[in-house]
Design a protein around this motif. Structure first.
Motif, PDB file in Angstrom:
ATOM      1  N   ASN A  25      11.809  -8.991  -0.912  1.00 49.78           N
ATOM      2  CA  ASN A  25      12.350  -7.996   0.012  1.00 49.78           C
ATOM      3  C   ASN A  25      11.793  -6.606  -0.278  1.00 49.78           C
ATOM      4  N   GLY A  26      11.685  -6.251  -1.547  1.00 49.12           N
ATOM      5  CA  GLY A  26      11.083  -4.971  -1.912  1.00 49.12           C
ATOM      6  C   GLY A  26       9.614  -4.916  -1.513  1.00 49.12           C
ATOM      7  N   ALA A  27       8.905  -6.022  -1.703  1.00 54.11           N
ATOM      8  CA  ALA A  27       7.492  -6.084  -1.313  1.00 54.11           C
ATOM      9  C   ALA A  27       7.340  -5.931   0.199  1.00 54.11           C
ATOM     10  N   LYS A  28       8.240  -6.547   0.952  1.00 57.04           N
ATOM     11  CA  LYS A  28       8.182  -6.415   2.414  1.00 57.04           C
ATOM     12  C   LYS A  28       8.356  -4.963   2.833  1.00 57.04           C
ATOM     13  N   THR A  29       9.302  -4.274   2.233  1.00 55.19           N
ATOM     14  CA  THR A  29       9.513  -2.862   2.560  1.00 55.19           C
ATOM     15  C   THR A  29       8.259  -2.056   2.246  1.00 55.19           C
ATOM     16  N   PHE A  30       7.664  -2.299   1.080  1.00 53.07           N
ATOM     17  CA  PHE A  30       6.459  -1.581   0.665  1.00 53.07           C
ATOM     18  C   PHE A  30       5.309  -1.864   1.627  1.00 53.07           C
ATOM     19  N   TYR A  31       5.007  -3.129   1.854  1.00 57.27           N
ATOM     20  CA  TYR A  31       3.843  -3.474   2.678  1.00 57.27           C
ATOM     21  C   TYR A  31       4.078  -3.228   4.161  1.00 57.27           C
ATOM     22  N   GLN A  35      -7.397   8.042   7.080  1.00 57.46           N
ATOM     23  CA  GLN A  35      -6.593   6.833   6.925  1.00 57.46           C
ATOM     24  C   GLN A  35      -6.453   6.475   5.447  1.00 57.46           C
ATOM     25  N   VAL A  36      -7.512   6.660   4.678  1.00 57.63           N
ATOM     26  CA  VAL A  36      -7.431   6.461   3.226  1.00 57.63           C
ATOM     27  C   VAL A  36      -6.343   7.351   2.648  1.00 57.63           C
ATOM     28  N   ASP A  37      -6.396   8.624   2.998  1.00 59.05           N
ATOM     29  CA  ASP A  37      -5.410   9.591   2.495  1.00 59.05           C
ATOM     30  C   ASP A  37      -3.991   9.192   2.889  1.00 59.05           C
ATOM     31  N   ALA A  38      -3.816   8.802   4.152  1.00 57.57           N
ATOM     32  CA  ALA A  38      -2.475   8.474   4.663  1.00 57.57           C
ATOM     33  C   ALA A  38      -1.902   7.231   3.999  1.00 57.57           C
ATOM     34  N   VAL A  39      -2.717   6.195   3.828  1.00 64.26           N
ATOM     35  CA  VAL A  39      -2.222   4.968   3.206  1.00 64.26           C
ATOM     36  C   VAL A  39      -1.864   5.226   1.746  1.00 64.26           C
ATOM     37  N   HIS A  40      -2.709   5.939   1.036  1.00 65.43           N
ATOM     38  CA  HIS A  40      -2.435   6.241  -0.366  1.00 65.43           C
ATOM     39  C   HIS A  40      -1.136   7.040  -0.495  1.00 65.43           C
ATOM     40  N   ALA A  41      -0.979   8.067   0.329  1.00 65.95           N
ATOM     41  CA  ALA A  41       0.240   8.888   0.277  1.00 65.95           C
ATOM     42  C   ALA A  41       1.475   8.047   0.590  1.00 65.95           C
ATOM     43  N   ARG A  42       1.377   7.189   1.588  1.00 66.65           N
ATOM     44  CA  ARG A  42       2.531   6.356   1.962  1.00 66.65           C
ATOM     45  C   ARG A  42       2.864   5.377   0.853  1.00 66.65           C
ATOM     46  N   ALA A  43       1.857   4.788   0.228  1.00 63.37           N
ATOM     47  CA  ALA A  43       2.102   3.858  -0.876  1.00 63.37           C
ATOM     48  C   ALA A  43       2.880   4.546  -1.995  1.00 63.37           C
ATOM     49  N   GLU A  75       4.832   7.235  -1.649  1.00 60.94           N
ATOM     50  CA  GLU A  75       6.173   7.520  -1.136  1.00 60.94           C
ATOM     51  C   GLU A  75       7.087   6.300  -1.250  1.00 60.94           C
ATOM     52  N   LEU A  76       6.500   5.128  -1.120  1.00 60.22           N
ATOM     53  CA  LEU A  76       7.264   3.879  -1.156  1.00 60.22           C
ATOM     54  C   LEU A  76       7.486   3.357  -2.578  1.00 60.22           C
ATOM     55  N   GLY A  77       7.055   4.112  -3.575  1.00 62.76           N
ATOM     56  CA  GLY A  77       7.291   3.724  -4.957  1.00 62.76           C
ATOM     57  C   GLY A  77       6.081   3.182  -5.681  1.00 62.76           C
ATOM     58  N   GLY A  78       4.930   3.158  -5.018  1.00 65.53           N
ATOM     59  CA  GLY A  78       3.709   2.722  -5.678  1.00 65.53           C
ATOM     60  C   GLY A  78       3.266   3.737  -6.722  1.00 65.53           C
ATOM     61  N   LYS A  79       2.377   3.299  -7.598  1.00 63.59           N
ATOM     62  CA  LYS A  79       1.880   4.162  -8.675  1.00 63.59           C
ATOM     63  C   LYS A  79       0.423   4.525  -8.401  1.00 63.59           C
ATOM     64  N   GLY A 119       3.010  -4.003  -9.608  1.00 65.03           N
ATOM     65  CA  GLY A 119       1.892  -3.645 -10.473  1.00 65.03           C
ATOM     66  C   GLY A 119       0.550  -4.173 -10.009  1.00 65.03           C
ATOM     67  N   ASN A 120       0.496  -4.793  -8.831  1.00 67.06           N
ATOM     68  CA  ASN A 120      -0.776  -5.272  -8.287  1.00 67.06           C
ATOM     69  C   ASN A 120      -1.612  -4.079  -7.842  1.00 67.06           C
ATOM     70  N   LYS A 121      -2.901  -4.097  -8.190  1.00 60.75           N
ATOM     71  CA  LYS A 121      -3.765  -2.943  -7.906  1.00 60.75           C
ATOM     72  C   LYS A 121      -4.508  -3.133  -6.591  1.00 60.75           C
ATOM     73  N   MET A 122      -4.523  -2.042  -5.807  1.00 62.16           N
ATOM     74  CA  MET A 122      -5.225  -2.035  -4.529  1.00 62.16           C
ATOM     75  C   MET A 122      -6.091  -0.794  -4.428  1.00 62.16           C
ATOM     76  N   THR A 123      -7.140  -0.908  -3.638  1.00 59.06           N
ATOM     77  CA  THR A 123      -7.923   0.258  -3.253  1.00 59.06           C
ATOM     78  C   THR A 123      -8.008   0.282  -1.738  1.00 59.06           C
ATOM     79  N   ILE A 124      -7.931   1.451  -1.197  1.00 59.05           N
ATOM     80  CA  ILE A 124      -8.159   1.681   0.225  1.00 59.05           C
ATOM     81  C   ILE A 124      -9.412   2.543   0.269  1.00 59.05           C
ATOM     82  N   PHE A 125     -10.393   2.161   1.100  1.00 67.12           N
ATOM     83  CA  PHE A 125     -11.680   2.848   1.031  1.00 67.12           C
ATOM     84  C   PHE A 125     -12.375   2.921   2.388  1.00 67.12           C
TER      85      PHE A 125
END
Length: 127
Positions: free
Chosen positions: A13-19, A75-83, A85-89, A114-120
């Protein structure tokens, strides 16, 4: 080349909210939603699955990372900022990587498990 990736989660449920919070910024929608798994799909057909592991606890892999290509640097900037805001590191603020100012522009973050992602994005700055 890669058309699907999967991350494990300890809290679906937490993952759904994040993604859910970042999928729309990328033009992705939920392809399906099951009690053990959720899948996000882009118009181009790429899918990201987040689910409860078949065996054992979900743990992030050491050295593993999934990358998602963006349409623009904004879009890179926006996704990173949103991640974040949602509790990502944050694992790397948005910016140019390497010597080519018209090359790779990316940002890195970890999801709630703790799964690592890159947006590019490859290419020159947004017009």
């Amino acid at each position: 080349m890669i058309s699907m990736a999967r991350f494990g989660t300890r809290d679906l449920n937490g993952a759904k909210t994040f993604y859910d919070g970042i999928a729309g910024l990328l033009g992705a929608v939920r392809a399906y939603d099951r009690p053990d798994l959720v899948a996000y799909k882009t118009a181009e057909g790429g899918m990201l699955l987040i689910g409860i592991p078949f065996e054992g606890d979900a743990t992030p892999g050491n050295g593993n990372q999934v990358g998602i290509q963006a349409d623009s640097r904004a879009q890179v900037d926006a996704v990173h900022a949103r991640a974040l805001e949602l509790g990502g590191k944050c694992e790397g603020k948005p910016g140019i990587r390497g010597d080519d100012p018209n090359g790779f522009y990316g940002a890195y973050f970890r999801d709630l498990d703790g799964n690592k992602m890159t947006i590019f994005r490859f290419g020159p700055p947004d017009a």
